[in-house]
Write an enzyme that holds these catalytic residues in place. Structure first.
Site, PDB file in Angstrom:
ATOM      1  N   HIS A  19    -140.949 -43.166  26.371  1.00  0.00           N
ATOM      2  CA  HIS A  19    -140.619 -44.596  26.469  1.00  0.00           C
ATOM      3  C   HIS A  19    -141.065 -45.373  25.221  1.00  0.00           C
ATOM      4  CE1 HIS A  19    -139.059 -47.438  29.660  1.00  0.00           C
ATOM      5  NE2 HIS A  19    -138.983 -48.031  28.496  1.00  0.00           N
ATOM      6  N   THR A  20    -142.078 -44.881  24.520  1.00  0.00           N
ATOM      7  CA  THR A  20    -142.544 -45.584  23.314  1.00  0.00           C
ATOM      8  C   THR A  20    -141.418 -45.672  22.273  1.00  0.00           C
ATOM      9  OG1 THR A  20    -144.717 -44.668  23.803  1.00  0.00           O
ATOM     10  CG2 THR A  20    -144.441 -45.675  21.642  1.00  0.00           C
ATOM     11  N   HIS A  80    -141.145 -38.856  18.406  1.00  0.00           N
ATOM     12  CA  HIS A  80    -142.518 -38.376  18.160  1.00  0.00           C
ATOM     13  C   HIS A  80    -142.927 -37.234  19.081  1.00  0.00           C
ATOM     14  CE1 HIS A  80    -142.879 -41.364  21.334  1.00  0.00           C
ATOM     15  NE2 HIS A  80    -143.969 -40.749  21.725  1.00  0.00           N
ATOM     16  N   GLU A  81    -142.081 -36.886  20.056  1.00  0.00           N
ATOM     17  CA  GLU A  81    -142.458 -35.784  20.958  1.00  0.00           C
ATOM     18  C   GLU A  81    -141.569 -34.610  20.555  1.00  0.00           C
ATOM     19  OE1 GLU A  81    -143.349 -36.976  25.151  1.00  0.00           O
ATOM     20  OE2 GLU A  81    -141.895 -35.435  25.626  1.00  0.00           O
ATOM     21  N   CYS A 102    -158.217 -36.002  10.902  1.00  0.00           N
ATOM     22  CA  CYS A 102    -158.501 -35.588   9.522  1.00  0.00           C
ATOM     23  C   CYS A 102    -159.649 -34.589   9.472  1.00  0.00           C
ATOM     24  CB  CYS A 102    -158.810 -36.807   8.643  1.00  0.00           C
ATOM     25  SG  CYS A 102    -160.447 -37.522   8.935  1.00  0.00           S
ATOM     26  N   CYS A 125    -163.695 -37.797   9.164  1.00  0.00           N
ATOM     27  CA  CYS A 125    -164.231 -39.147   9.373  1.00  0.00           C
ATOM     28  C   CYS A 125    -165.240 -39.155  10.525  1.00  0.00           C
ATOM     29  CB  CYS A 125    -163.096 -40.131   9.647  1.00  0.00           C
ATOM     30  SG  CYS A 125    -162.358 -39.934  11.285  1.00  0.00           S
ATOM     31  N   CYS A 185    -163.610 -38.239  13.867  1.00  0.00           N
ATOM     32  CA  CYS A 185    -163.298 -36.817  14.038  1.00  0.00           C
ATOM     33  C   CYS A 185    -164.570 -36.002  14.227  1.00  0.00           C
ATOM     34  CB  CYS A 185    -162.488 -36.302  12.850  1.00  0.00           C
ATOM     35  SG  CYS A 185    -160.790 -36.913  12.873  1.00  0.00           S
ATOM     36  N   CYS A 201    -159.121 -41.097  14.920  1.00  0.00           N
ATOM     37  CA  CYS A 201    -159.306 -40.763  13.495  1.00  0.00           C
ATOM     38  C   CYS A 201    -159.110 -42.004  12.613  1.00  0.00           C
ATOM     39  CB  CYS A 201    -158.300 -39.673  13.103  1.00  0.00           C
ATOM     40  SG  CYS A 201    -158.265 -39.305  11.352  1.00  0.00           S
ATOM     41  N   ARG A 245    -155.116 -42.414  12.721  1.00  0.00           N
ATOM     42  CA  ARG A 245    -154.897 -42.892  14.094  1.00  0.00           C
ATOM     43  C   ARG A 245    -153.527 -43.574  14.194  1.00  0.00           C
ATOM     44  NH1 ARG A 245    -159.107 -47.752  15.091  1.00  0.00           N
ATOM     45  NH2 ARG A 245    -160.563 -46.089  14.552  1.00  0.00           N
ATOM     46  N   CYS A 256    -146.599 -35.328  23.250  1.00  0.00           N
ATOM     47  CA  CYS A 256    -146.950 -36.700  23.653  1.00  0.00           C
ATOM     48  C   CYS A 256    -147.156 -36.771  25.154  1.00  0.00           C
ATOM     49  CB  CYS A 256    -145.934 -37.737  23.195  1.00  0.00           C
ATOM     50  SG  CYS A 256    -146.372 -39.385  23.824  1.00  0.00           S
ATOM     51  N   ARG A 258    -138.170 -36.048  31.436  1.00  0.00           N
ATOM     52  CA  ARG A 258    -138.001 -35.805  30.017  1.00  0.00           C
ATOM     53  C   ARG A 258    -136.640 -35.165  29.760  1.00  0.00           C
ATOM     54  NH1 ARG A 258    -141.140 -39.350  28.818  1.00  0.00           N
ATOM     55  NH2 ARG A 258    -142.950 -39.049  27.453  1.00  0.00           N
TER      56      ARG A 258
HETATM   57  P1  NAD Z   1    -140.978 -44.040  31.824  1.00  0.00           P
HETATM   58  O1  NAD Z   1    -140.074 -45.165  31.543  1.00  0.00           O
HETATM   59  O2  NAD Z   1    -140.398 -42.689  32.031  1.00  0.00           O
HETATM   60  O3  NAD Z   1    -141.886 -44.388  33.102  1.00  0.00           O
HETATM   61  C1  NAD Z   1    -142.443 -45.664  33.330  1.00  0.00           C
HETATM   62  C2  NAD Z   1    -142.394 -45.943  34.852  1.00  0.00           C
HETATM   63  O4  NAD Z   1    -143.113 -47.175  35.097  1.00  0.00           O
HETATM   64  C3  NAD Z   1    -140.976 -46.144  35.393  1.00  0.00           C
HETATM   65  O5  NAD Z   1    -140.764 -45.278  36.497  1.00  0.00           O
HETATM   66  C4  NAD Z   1    -140.954 -47.622  35.800  1.00  0.00           C
HETATM   67  O6  NAD Z   1    -140.139 -47.855  36.942  1.00  0.00           O
HETATM   68  C5  NAD Z   1    -142.423 -47.882  36.100  1.00  0.00           C
HETATM   69  N1  NAD Z   1    -142.828 -49.306  36.036  1.00  0.00           N
HETATM   70  C6  NAD Z   1    -142.493 -50.217  35.086  1.00  0.00           C
HETATM   71  N2  NAD Z   1    -143.093 -51.403  35.354  1.00  0.00           N
HETATM   72  C7  NAD Z   1    -143.842 -51.231  36.468  1.00  0.00           C
HETATM   73  C8  NAD Z   1    -144.707 -52.064  37.221  1.00  0.00           C
HETATM   74  N3  NAD Z   1    -144.920 -53.358  36.895  1.00  0.00           N
HETATM   75  N4  NAD Z   1    -145.330 -51.549  38.326  1.00  0.00           N
HETATM   76  C9  NAD Z   1    -145.109 -50.241  38.693  1.00  0.00           C
HETATM   77  N5  NAD Z   1    -144.300 -49.400  38.000  1.00  0.00           N
HETATM   78  C10 NAD Z   1    -143.672 -49.883  36.906  1.00  0.00           C
HETATM   79  O7  NAD Z   1    -142.052 -44.024  30.611  1.00  0.00           O
HETATM   80  P2  NAD Z   1    -143.034 -42.849  30.070  1.00  0.00           P
HETATM   81  O8  NAD Z   1    -142.368 -42.149  28.939  1.00  0.00           O
HETATM   82  O9  NAD Z   1    -143.572 -42.098  31.223  1.00  0.00           O
HETATM   83  O10 NAD Z   1    -144.196 -43.746  29.407  1.00  0.00           O
HETATM   84  C11 NAD Z   1    -145.023 -44.541  30.228  1.00  0.00           C
HETATM   85  C12 NAD Z   1    -145.857 -45.505  29.367  1.00  0.00           C
HETATM   86  O11 NAD Z   1    -146.825 -44.765  28.593  1.00  0.00           O
HETATM   87  C13 NAD Z   1    -145.032 -46.295  28.350  1.00  0.00           C
HETATM   88  O12 NAD Z   1    -145.576 -47.605  28.295  1.00  0.00           O
HETATM   89  C14 NAD Z   1    -145.281 -45.547  27.062  1.00  0.00           C
HETATM   90  O13 NAD Z   1    -145.080 -46.360  25.930  1.00  0.00           O
HETATM   91  C15 NAD Z   1    -146.742 -45.208  27.245  1.00  0.00           C
HETATM   92  N6  NAD Z   1    -147.279 -44.142  26.387  1.00  0.00           N
HETATM   93  C16 NAD Z   1    -148.573 -44.271  25.966  1.00  0.00           C
HETATM   94  C17 NAD Z   1    -149.153 -43.295  25.196  1.00  0.00           C
HETATM   95  C18 NAD Z   1    -150.597 -43.374  24.799  1.00  0.00           C
HETATM   96  O14 NAD Z   1    -151.044 -42.513  24.030  1.00  0.00           O
HETATM   97  N7  NAD Z   1    -151.367 -44.322  25.304  1.00  0.00           N
HETATM   98  C19 NAD Z   1    -148.400 -42.167  24.830  1.00  0.00           C
HETATM   99  C20 NAD Z   1    -147.098 -42.041  25.331  1.00  0.00           C
HETATM  100  C21 NAD Z   1    -146.544 -43.033  26.100  1.00  0.00           C
HETATM  101 ZN    ZN Z   2    -144.801 -40.809  23.458  1.00  0.00          ZN
END
Ligand code: NAD
Ligand code: ZN
Length: 380
Positions: free
Chosen positions: A49-50, A70-71, A100, A103, A106, A114, A118, A178, A373
């Site tokens: 989703h990102t 990125h994945e 790295c 740092c 790390c 990192c 990062r 990811c 996915r």
């Molecule tokens: P996705 O779209 O497949 O899943 C997100 C789910 O959240 C959906 O099923 C959606 O219906 C639900 N949702 C949205 N708003 C909501 C709310 N208010 N209440 C309850 N449910 C709600 O996305 P994904 O690929 O699984 O990614 C999920 C999140 O994680 C995204 O925000 C993504 O950017 C983030 N992410 C963070 C990192 C990190 O390292 N922190 C890494 C990857 C992804």
């Molecule tokens: Zn991601």
């Protein structure tokens, strides 16, 4: 070494030219890797989703033209000066946040942030010289998260590349780069629920279901999935979810619904939505005295987390994490081995597969909330 070492490669990439407009598959030039960089032939990539947030650019800084992604998983094609631990032919996973190994972060067991590598979603060029390695007719095409995997070849800093067992099937382990590690690690490394505890997971996409899987593996007895999309609930059962709440089906705030279901609050909550209201709900729904909430979703750039400080005085804890607190180069090879030993089920996260030429379909599926996915095969 490969005959293309040191040369520009022409290959297909999916270029995002404008916010929300379909990606355009076209020929790009990929410059050779510079100091401490590697050029990777991407074999499989998937959509997280990102990528969609930065493509939509509604709540994120717009950067175009850009190659998202990125994945992914691939094979090192050539290496730049100074790279000693990777060689052409190595099977690798590029990661959006690096290690790295030098740092203070790390060197600390407590951090994966990192100093040098990062995550930085606004950075659009390589750190060594501030230039893009992609171009079309001399026009730079910008990078994304240091990975830009929606291209047959990409250039990545060697510190953002995990070398893995060449026996691992790249079309499966790409989800470790990811989604899986982010959610699974958020539970097992950060939330750390005790055996028999109750865990709420907000957002049941691939990241949230990986977080649920982490809770299941650690022996949580109740795993409550919270999602606005009830279609997610059937699938979530396979990932250990025992109960479900759709906030749209309740008149009360979801934190009150969860408190009533659990005699005062859940022991742990992991937020995987990116929605600020869900982030606040995740903190407010944990039990006072010991509850821990972990934020994983990427917020809107202007989002503000607003809650009453009494939430903290009552001894609740709020944390956040990138990449599930894993150090990519150190930890990913180990996770790949766990998968090869049959300890992790990655197949169930992969619900769709499309050829590279159909990459826009993967975006449509995610926008429609369908599947977890979608693997994009670069050879098609
Ligand atoms: P996705 O779209 O497949 O899943 C997100 C789910 O959240 C959906 O099923 C959606 O219906 C639900 N949702 C949205 N708003 C909501 C709310 N208010 N209440 C309850 N449910 C709600 O996305 P994904 O690929 O699984 O990614 C999920 C999140 O994680 C995204 O925000 C993504 O950017 C983030 N992410 C963070 C990192 C990190 O390292 N922190 C890494 C990857 C992804
Ligand atoms: Zn991601």
């Amino acid at each position: 070494m490969d005959s293309t070492t040191g040369k520009v490669i022409k290959c297909r990439a999916a270029v995002a030219w404008e916010a929300g407009k379909p990606l355009v598959i076209q020929e790009v030039e990929v410059a050779p890797p510079q100091a401490m960089e590697v050029r990777i032939k991407i074999l499989y990539t998937s959509l997280c989703h990102t990528d969609v947030y930065f493509w939509e650019a509604k709540g994120q800084t717009p950067v175009f033209p850009r190659i998202l992604g990125h994945e992914a998983a691939g094979i090192v094609e050539s290496i730049g000066e100074g790279v000693t631990d990777l060689a052409p032919g190595d099977h690798v996973l590029p990661v959006f946040t690096g290690e790295c190994k030098e740092c203070a972060h790390c060197k600390s067991e407590e951090s994966n942030m990192c100093e040098l590598l990062r995550i930085n979603p606004d950075r659009k060029v390589m750190i060594s010289d501030g230039e893009a390695r992609f171009s079309i007719d001399g026009q730079p095409i910008y990078h994304f998260l240091g990975t830009s995997t929606f291209s047959e070849y990409t250039v990545v800093h060697s510190g953002c590349v995990a070398k893995i067992n060449p026996q691992a099937p790249l079309d499966k382990v790409c989800v470790l780069s990811c989604g899986f590690c982010t959610g699974f690690g958020a539970t097992v490394n950060v939330a750390k629920p005790k055996k028999g505890s109750t865990v709420a997971i907000f957002g049941l996409g691939a990241v949230g279901l990986s977080a649920a899987e982490g809770a299941r593996v650690l022996g949580a007895s109740r795993i409550i999935g919270v999602d606005l999309n009830s279609n997610r609930f059937e699938t979530a059962k396979q990932f250990g979810c025992t109960e479900f709440v759709n906030p749209l089906e309740h008149t009360k705030p979801v934190q009150e619904v969860l408190a009533e279901m659990t005699n005062g609050g859940v022991d742990r909550a992991v937020e995987c939505t990116g929605n600020i209201n869900a982030m606040i709900q995740a903190l407010e729904c944990v039990h006072d005295g010991w509850g821990v909430a972990v934020l994983v979703g990427v917020p809107h750039k202007d989002a503000v987390f607003k809650t009453n400080p009494i939430q903290f005085l009552t001894e609740k804890t709020l944390k956040g994490t990138f990449y599930g607190h894993y150090k990519p180069r150190t930890d990913l090879p180990v996770i790949v081995e766990q998968y090869l030993n049959g300890e992790l089920e990655l197949e169930k996260f992969i619900t769709h597969s499309v050829s590279f030429s159909e990459i826009n379909k993967a975006f449509e599926l995610m926008l429609a909330g369908e599947g977890l996915r979608c693997i994009i095969r670069m050879d098609g």
